[in-house]
Write a protein that holds these residues in place. Structure first.
Motif, mmCIF file in Angstrom:
data_model
loop_
_atom_site.group_PDB
_atom_site.id
_atom_site.type_symbol
_atom_site.label_atom_id
_atom_site.label_comp_id
_atom_site.label_asym_id
_atom_site.label_seq_id
_atom_site.Cartn_x
_atom_site.Cartn_y
_atom_site.Cartn_z
ATOM 1 N N LEU A 69 5.035 5.985 -8.155
ATOM 2 C CA LEU A 69 5.260 6.014 -6.715
ATOM 3 C C LEU A 69 3.940 6.163 -5.964
ATOM 4 C CD1 LEU A 69 7.341 6.004 -4.428
ATOM 5 C CD2 LEU A 69 7.376 8.492 -4.588
ATOM 6 N N THR A 70 3.021 6.954 -6.491
ATOM 7 C CA THR A 70 1.719 7.133 -5.857
ATOM 8 C C THR A 70 0.950 5.818 -5.806
ATOM 9 O OG1 THR A 70 1.626 9.416 -6.637
ATOM 10 C CG2 THR A 70 -0.446 8.402 -5.977
ATOM 11 N N VAL A 71 0.984 5.054 -6.885
ATOM 12 C CA VAL A 71 0.283 3.766 -6.906
ATOM 13 C C VAL A 71 0.922 2.793 -5.930
ATOM 14 C CG1 VAL A 71 -0.304 1.787 -8.355
ATOM 15 C CG2 VAL A 71 -0.582 4.082 -9.241
ATOM 16 N N VAL A 72 2.237 2.767 -5.854
ATOM 17 C CA VAL A 72 2.915 1.872 -4.913
ATOM 18 C C VAL A 72 2.583 2.252 -3.472
ATOM 19 C CG1 VAL A 72 5.176 1.175 -4.035
ATOM 20 C CG2 VAL A 72 4.759 1.234 -6.481
ATOM 21 N N VAL A 73 2.584 3.528 -3.158
ATOM 22 C CA VAL A 73 2.243 3.977 -1.803
ATOM 23 C C VAL A 73 0.775 3.678 -1.505
ATOM 24 C CG1 VAL A 73 2.012 6.018 -0.339
ATOM 25 C CG2 VAL A 73 4.080 5.689 -1.679
ATOM 26 N N LEU A 74 -0.088 3.816 -2.488
ATOM 27 C CA LEU A 74 -1.501 3.478 -2.318
ATOM 28 C C LEU A 74 -1.659 1.996 -1.993
ATOM 29 C CD1 LEU A 74 -4.421 4.586 -2.590
ATOM 30 C CD2 LEU A 74 -4.325 3.860 -4.970
ATOM 31 N N PHE A 75 -0.934 1.134 -2.701
ATOM 32 C CA PHE A 75 -0.972 -0.298 -2.401
ATOM 33 C C PHE A 75 -0.437 -0.577 -1.002
ATOM 34 C CE2 PHE A 75 -0.613 -1.719 -7.120
ATOM 35 C CZ PHE A 75 -1.947 -1.394 -7.313
ATOM 36 N N LEU A 76 0.566 0.167 -0.581
ATOM 37 C CA LEU A 76 1.125 0.000 0.755
ATOM 38 C C LEU A 76 0.106 0.408 1.820
ATOM 39 C CD1 LEU A 76 3.671 -0.619 2.481
ATOM 40 C CD2 LEU A 76 4.210 1.801 2.311
ATOM 41 N N CYS A 77 -0.586 1.520 1.609
ATOM 42 C CA CYS A 77 -1.563 2.005 2.586
ATOM 43 C C CYS A 77 -2.765 1.072 2.713
ATOM 44 C CB CYS A 77 -2.032 3.408 2.210
ATOM 45 S SG CYS A 77 -0.768 4.663 2.381
ATOM 46 N N VAL A 78 -3.172 0.470 1.618
ATOM 47 C CA VAL A 78 -4.331 -0.424 1.634
ATOM 48 C C VAL A 78 -3.963 -1.791 2.218
ATOM 49 C CG1 VAL A 78 -5.997 -1.612 0.136
ATOM 50 C CG2 VAL A 78 -5.448 0.761 -0.256
ATOM 51 N N GLY A 79 -2.696 -2.157 2.136
ATOM 52 C CA GLY A 79 -2.251 -3.426 2.688
ATOM 53 C C GLY A 79 -2.007 -4.496 1.644
ATOM 54 N N ILE A 80 -2.032 -4.127 0.380
ATOM 55 C CA ILE A 80 -1.760 -5.089 -0.686
ATOM 56 C C ILE A 80 -0.269 -5.410 -0.718
ATOM 57 C CG2 ILE A 80 -1.815 -5.414 -3.185
ATOM 58 C CD1 ILE A 80 -4.421 -3.789 -3.176
ATOM 59 N N LEU A 81 0.565 -4.426 -0.495
ATOM 60 C CA LEU A 81 2.013 -4.609 -0.401
ATOM 61 C C LEU A 81 2.454 -4.414 1.043
ATOM 62 C CD1 LEU A 81 3.523 -2.616 -3.406
ATOM 63 C CD2 LEU A 81 3.448 -5.063 -3.124
ATOM 64 N N THR A 82 3.467 -5.161 1.443
ATOM 65 C CA THR A 82 4.085 -4.922 2.740
ATOM 66 C C THR A 82 5.274 -3.985 2.529
ATOM 67 O OG1 THR A 82 5.594 -6.793 2.520
ATOM 68 C CG2 THR A 82 3.447 -7.241 3.521
ATOM 69 N N PRO A 83 5.723 -3.311 3.585
ATOM 70 C CA PRO A 83 6.906 -2.449 3.422
ATOM 71 C C PRO A 83 8.120 -3.207 2.900
ATOM 72 C CG PRO A 83 5.820 -1.959 5.487
ATOM 73 C CD PRO A 83 5.135 -3.174 4.917
ATOM 74 N N LYS A 84 8.284 -4.463 3.309
ATOM 75 C CA LYS A 84 9.419 -5.253 2.837
ATOM 76 C C LYS A 84 9.330 -5.480 1.326
ATOM 77 C CE LYS A 84 11.840 -9.555 3.383
ATOM 78 N NZ LYS A 84 11.672 -10.964 3.537
#
Length: 70
Positions: A31-46
């Protein structure tokens, strides 16, 4: 190599190291890695929410709950 590729590779190496070290719970590491990717902009919330709404993911989660339910 651009920034995203290097960042993801470093995050994956860190994630695997944290899972091998076994200091934190695996769910928290992932979960930490996924949230990190979200914060950096690699993943979108969708994209992040689509991964958690996958039927296979829900089935595996329910299986873990049933296995460890005591």
């Amino acid at each position: 190599m651009n920034f995203e590729i290097i960042f993801v590779l470093l995050a994956l190496v860190g994630m695997i190291g944290a899972l091998i070290w076994d200091g934190l719970r695996p769910g928290m590491v992932l979960l930490t890695v996924v949230v990190l990717f979200l914060c950096v902009g690699i993943l979108t919330p969708k994209e992040m929410l689509e991964g958690f709404s996958n039927k296979g993911m829900i089935t595996a989660s329910i299986s873990f709950v049933m296995i460890f339910w005591k």
